[in-house]
Write a protein that holds these residues in place. Sequence first.
Motif, PDB file in Angstrom:
ATOM      1  N   THR A 181     -16.778 -11.688  16.592  1.00  0.00           N
ATOM      2  CA  THR A 181     -16.874 -10.806  17.763  1.00  0.00           C
ATOM      3  C   THR A 181     -17.665 -10.975  18.897  1.00  0.00           C
ATOM      4  O   THR A 181     -17.712 -10.278  19.742  1.00  0.00           O
ATOM      5  CB  THR A 181     -16.636  -9.327  17.197  1.00  0.00           C
ATOM      6  OG1 THR A 181     -18.079  -9.237  16.431  1.00  0.00           O
ATOM      7  CG2 THR A 181     -15.339  -9.173  16.487  1.00  0.00           C
ATOM      8  N   SER A 182     -19.016 -11.716  18.538  1.00  0.00           N
ATOM      9  CA  SER A 182     -20.050 -11.972  19.347  1.00  0.00           C
ATOM     10  C   SER A 182     -19.609 -13.017  20.554  1.00  0.00           C
ATOM     11  O   SER A 182     -19.576 -14.185  19.973  1.00  0.00           O
ATOM     12  CB  SER A 182     -21.333 -12.136  19.069  1.00  0.00           C
ATOM     13  OG  SER A 182     -22.223 -12.742  19.721  1.00  0.00           O
ATOM     14  N   LYS A 183     -19.548 -12.750  21.718  1.00  0.00           N
ATOM     15  CA  LYS A 183     -19.134 -13.675  22.734  1.00  0.00           C
ATOM     16  C   LYS A 183     -20.366 -14.890  22.836  1.00  0.00           C
ATOM     17  O   LYS A 183     -19.858 -16.084  22.936  1.00  0.00           O
ATOM     18  CB  LYS A 183     -18.975 -13.105  24.053  1.00  0.00           C
ATOM     19  CG  LYS A 183     -18.514 -14.217  25.149  1.00  0.00           C
ATOM     20  CD  LYS A 183     -17.948 -13.543  26.458  1.00  0.00           C
ATOM     21  CE  LYS A 183     -17.490 -14.535  27.577  1.00  0.00           C
ATOM     22  NZ  LYS A 183     -17.997 -15.914  27.287  1.00  0.00           N
ATOM     23  N   GLN A 184     -21.715 -14.555  22.789  1.00  0.00           N
ATOM     24  CA  GLN A 184     -22.563 -15.264  22.947  1.00  0.00           C
ATOM     25  C   GLN A 184     -22.506 -16.155  21.700  1.00  0.00           C
ATOM     26  O   GLN A 184     -22.954 -17.456  22.040  1.00  0.00           O
ATOM     27  CB  GLN A 184     -23.691 -14.475  23.000  1.00  0.00           C
ATOM     28  CG  GLN A 184     -24.930 -15.354  23.218  1.00  0.00           C
ATOM     29  CD  GLN A 184     -26.335 -14.468  23.365  1.00  0.00           C
ATOM     30  OE1 GLN A 184     -26.521 -13.552  22.932  1.00  0.00           O
ATOM     31  NE2 GLN A 184     -27.364 -15.479  23.934  1.00  0.00           N
ATOM     32  N   ALA A 185     -22.141 -15.654  20.497  1.00  0.00           N
ATOM     33  CA  ALA A 185     -22.249 -16.655  19.355  1.00  0.00           C
ATOM     34  C   ALA A 185     -20.998 -17.531  19.517  1.00  0.00           C
ATOM     35  O   ALA A 185     -21.162 -18.655  19.150  1.00  0.00           O
ATOM     36  CB  ALA A 185     -21.979 -15.710  18.183  1.00  0.00           C
ATOM     37  N   ARG A 186     -19.871 -17.239  19.949  1.00  0.00           N
ATOM     38  CA  ARG A 186     -18.882 -18.039  20.189  1.00  0.00           C
ATOM     39  C   ARG A 186     -19.029 -18.948  21.206  1.00  0.00           C
ATOM     40  O   ARG A 186     -18.816 -20.314  21.125  1.00  0.00           O
ATOM     41  CB  ARG A 186     -17.501 -17.441  20.508  1.00  0.00           C
ATOM     42  CG  ARG A 186     -16.856 -16.297  19.401  1.00  0.00           C
ATOM     43  CD  ARG A 186     -15.667 -15.764  19.863  1.00  0.00           C
ATOM     44  NE  ARG A 186     -15.319 -15.284  21.237  1.00  0.00           N
ATOM     45  CZ  ARG A 186     -15.492 -14.047  21.660  1.00  0.00           C
ATOM     46  NH1 ARG A 186     -15.845 -12.914  20.587  1.00  0.00           N
ATOM     47  NH2 ARG A 186     -15.672 -13.583  23.003  1.00  0.00           N
ATOM     48  N   ALA A 213     -22.403 -15.868  12.138  1.00  0.00           N
ATOM     49  CA  ALA A 213     -22.442 -14.935  13.281  1.00  0.00           C
ATOM     50  C   ALA A 213     -21.043 -14.323  13.391  1.00  0.00           C
ATOM     51  O   ALA A 213     -20.258 -15.097  13.161  1.00  0.00           O
ATOM     52  CB  ALA A 213     -22.887 -15.781  14.652  1.00  0.00           C
TER      53      ALA A 213
END
Length: 143
Positions: A61-66, A58
Amino acid sequence: MFLGTYEPKLDEKGRIILPAKFRDELAHGLVMTRGQERCVYVFANAEFEDMHDKIRQAPVTSKQARDYLRVFLSGATAETPDKQHRVTIPPALRAYAGLDRDLAVIGAGSRVEIWDATAWQTYLAEQEAAFAETAEEVIPGLF
């Protein structure tokens, strides 16, 4: 593949005896972590590694993935069953899932889920009605 429902007891040291049908697949090690719906997910080591490989693809840069990765991995712990096929569920995971003495251990295909027995019965009762009434394709290609 993990199938079925079992009802082991949590001992005073926070250990459970793995169901006999799950032992071979988990004998060489497993990883426990927070599951969704407030249960504990249990993966065989190889399955957890495969899942981690997928998750880490993922975009950073994806906050949801982090966020997902942090919650999922920060609660993870590796365990190896002892000679009596017992594993210790760490206190933090027991607290997260509200685990007391009576448990429901379910096979969920590629993973095992450990639930508080009462929480599992409540969840199952709520979901069985929806399961019976499913009129559209929920899983592509299944029906």
